[in-house]
Write a protein that holds these residues in place. Structure first.
Motif, short mmCIF file in Angstrom:
data_model
loop_
_atom_site.label_atom_id
_atom_site.label_comp_id
_atom_site.label_asym_id
_atom_site.label_seq_id
_atom_site.Cartn_x
_atom_site.Cartn_y
_atom_site.Cartn_z
N VAL A 166 0.98 -1.22 -0.02
CA VAL A 166 -0.16 0.02 0.09
C VAL A 166 0.98 1.21 -0.08
CG1 VAL A 166 -1.81 1.25 1.38
CG2 VAL A 166 -2.04 -1.33 1.03
N ARG A 167 2.12 1.13 0.68
CA ARG A 167 2.93 2.41 0.65
C ARG A 167 3.81 2.18 -0.32
NH1 ARG A 167 3.58 0.62 6.27
NH2 ARG A 167 5.64 -0.10 5.85
N GLY A 168 3.68 1.29 -1.41
CA GLY A 168 4.46 1.36 -2.47
C GLY A 168 5.73 0.48 -2.56
N ASP A 169 6.06 -0.26 -1.36
CA ASP A 169 7.08 -1.19 -1.20
C ASP A 169 6.75 -2.48 -1.32
OD1 ASP A 169 9.42 -2.50 -0.24
OD2 ASP A 169 9.22 -1.77 1.77
N LEU A 170 7.27 -3.04 -2.26
CA LEU A 170 6.77 -4.71 -2.76
C LEU A 170 7.74 -5.75 -2.10
CD1 LEU A 170 5.51 -3.82 -6.24
CD2 LEU A 170 3.96 -4.52 -4.19
N GLY A 171 8.87 -5.04 -1.43
CA GLY A 171 9.94 -5.96 -1.03
C GLY A 171 11.11 -6.04 -1.83
N ILE A 172 12.24 -6.91 -1.46
CA ILE A 172 13.40 -6.81 -2.07
C ILE A 172 13.46 -8.06 -2.90
CG2 ILE A 172 15.79 -6.84 -1.75
CD1 ILE A 172 14.59 -4.35 -0.84
N SER A 173 14.13 -7.86 -4.32
CA SER A 173 14.17 -9.09 -5.17
C SER A 173 15.21 -9.83 -4.83
CB SER A 173 14.42 -8.34 -6.65
OG SER A 173 15.08 -9.45 -7.42
N TYR A 174 15.34 -11.11 -4.73
CA TYR A 174 16.24 -12.21 -4.35
C TYR A 174 17.45 -12.01 -5.44
CZ TYR A 174 12.88 -14.39 -1.37
OH TYR A 174 11.67 -14.49 -0.38
N TYR A 215 18.11 -9.66 -8.06
CA TYR A 215 18.83 -8.30 -8.16
C TYR A 215 19.48 -7.58 -6.81
CZ TYR A 215 16.89 -9.08 -12.78
OH TYR A 215 16.60 -9.30 -14.17
N ASN A 216 18.68 -8.00 -5.69
CA ASN A 216 19.20 -7.44 -4.50
C ASN A 216 18.74 -6.14 -4.56
OD1 ASN A 216 19.86 -7.67 -1.77
ND2 ASN A 216 22.14 -6.92 -2.23
N GLN A 217 17.45 -5.54 -5.33
CA GLN A 217 17.03 -4.31 -5.24
C GLN A 217 15.50 -4.55 -4.70
OE1 GLN A 217 17.83 -2.21 -8.91
NE2 GLN A 217 19.79 -3.40 -9.18
N SER A 218 15.29 -2.99 -4.61
CA SER A 218 13.71 -2.98 -4.57
C SER A 218 12.72 -3.43 -5.61
CB SER A 218 13.31 -1.50 -4.13
OG SER A 218 12.00 -1.00 -4.07
N ILE A 251 10.36 -2.63 -11.05
CA ILE A 251 9.11 -2.45 -11.84
C ILE A 251 9.13 -0.87 -12.57
CG2 ILE A 251 6.62 -2.70 -11.90
CD1 ILE A 251 6.73 -4.61 -9.73
N GLY A 252 9.19 0.04 -11.88
CA GLY A 252 9.41 1.57 -12.12
C GLY A 252 10.37 1.68 -13.44
N GLY A 253 11.50 1.00 -13.26
CA GLY A 253 12.72 1.11 -14.38
C GLY A 253 12.13 0.41 -15.69
N SER A 254 11.43 -0.60 -15.62
CA SER A 254 10.99 -1.27 -16.72
C SER A 254 9.53 -0.75 -17.01
CB SER A 254 10.92 -2.86 -16.60
OG SER A 254 12.09 -3.43 -15.93
N PHE A 255 8.83 -0.06 -16.43
CA PHE A 255 7.60 0.35 -16.81
C PHE A 255 7.52 1.28 -17.89
CE2 PHE A 255 3.99 3.56 -16.49
CZ PHE A 255 2.90 2.77 -16.49
N SER A 256 8.41 2.40 -18.16
CA SER A 256 8.32 3.10 -19.30
C SER A 256 8.67 2.11 -20.71
CB SER A 256 9.63 4.23 -19.26
OG SER A 256 10.68 3.50 -19.17
#
Length: 321
Positions: free
Chosen positions: A71-79, A81-84, A89-94
């Motif tokens: 709800v706050r926009g935090d979907l966890g950490i990727s195993y 890529y070790n990134q948010s 998702i935001g980087g690939s969305f465009s």
């Protein structure tokens, strides 16, 4: 009440999808820590990883924490890529948004052009052969179309690139040049759907009295369809836009991998291969949100164009027909 019902349905469906997505991944066999650290990891490394990622907590607690953070926009950490996950998702969305919008433009152009053409030649000897061709065209998967377009326009003619993406910041024409083939691959099937809906709507409108009146005044067939029939035939076709956007989003997962585009589709493929559960869950929630949003906005737009749809009794009567 109509708009409130739609908004409540939107959030209820999204919550149910999040529940289903989260708990299905908990039932899958295998250990996420082993998938990331490798089979040679010792128990201490596995325990440390599970504690860091919150995998040692009960499932219900993990879901509650995940949905509150989402709800706050935090979907966890990727195993992997070790990134948010949100940042990935935001980087690939465009890229995916660019592909989807250009595909939608091509889809509308193809759908309107062929829908009008089929209606115009409905009494011609060419109508049945063209409709048979339409059925074949509609049934070809988008990845087959993509491979055929790559062979013709990239390999044989060398007009368009077969892979890669150029951001719009590098120039509009470079951006367009990199997306023409993937967008066209996606839009051909969707355009066939829209063309069929428009043709059917035009043929249904032909039976109305106002069409006979226009023809009795000596108006040409093309003008009757374009000026009188088409504006009224477009209303039922609006509802297909939600279906088309869903088709485009689903197809982009395959097309982005075919053309090596750094969009959401490539993230989906890589996250499944590496069992990156936080990234998969975030992507499923994102795709569900976009799909539901498109369908809800289409319903809102249709209710503005045709206010009768806001009446619950009219909506039930229309769906039963």
């Amino acid at each position: 009440m109509f708009y409130l019902r739609k908004i409540l349905n939107f959030f209820t469906t999204l919550i149910l999808i999040s529940l289903l997505t989260f708990f299905v991944f908990q039932l899958l066999p295998g250990n996420a820590a082993l998938a990331v650290l490798g089979v040679d990891a010792d128990p201490g490394q596995i325990a440390s990883f599970e504690e860091k990622m919150g995998l040692d907590k009960p499932v219900a607690e993990r879901y509650a924490l995940w949905i509150c953070n989402a709800v706050r926009g935090d979907l966890g950490i990727s195993y992997q890529y070790n990134q948010s996950v949100s940042r990935l998702i935001g980087g690939s969305f465009s890229v995916t948004l660019s592909l989807a919008l250009l595909s939608l433009v091509f889809t509308v152009f193809i759908g309107f052009s062929f829908g009008f053409l089929y209606a115009y030649i409905r009494k011609s000897v060419f109508f049945r052969p063209l409709m048979a061709f339409h059925q074949v065209w509609f049934s070809i998967p988008s990845f087959c179309t993509a491979l055929l377009l790559i062979l013709i326009f990239a390999v044989m003619l060398g007009i368009f690139p077969s892979m890669g993406y150029s951001p719009i910041s590098n120039g509009f024409f470079q951006w367009l040049h990199s997306l023409v083939l993937p967008a066209f691959s996606l839009s051909l099937g969707s355009g066939a759907i829209l063309a069929r809906y428009i043709t059917t709507s035009i043929l249904n409108q032909e039976k109305q009295d106002y069409v006979r009146t226009a023809r009795s005044k000596g108006m040409g067939e093309g003008r009757v369809i374009l000026i009188h029939i088409l504006p009224n035939a477009l209303l039922p076709s609006i509802t297909t836009l939600g279906l088309i956007m869903t088709e485009i989003l689903g197809g982009s997962i395959i097309i982005e991998n075919v053309f090596s585009l750094p969009g959401i589709g490539r993230l989906v493929a890589s996250s499944i291969l590496t069992r990156d559960f936080p990234l998969i869950q975030g992507l499923v929630l994102y795709l569900a949100f976009i799909t539901l949003l498109c369908n809800t906005l289409v319903d809102f737009f249709y209710s503005i164009v045709d206010p009768r749809i806001r009446n619950k009794n009219y909506a039930i009567e229309k769906s039963s027909n």
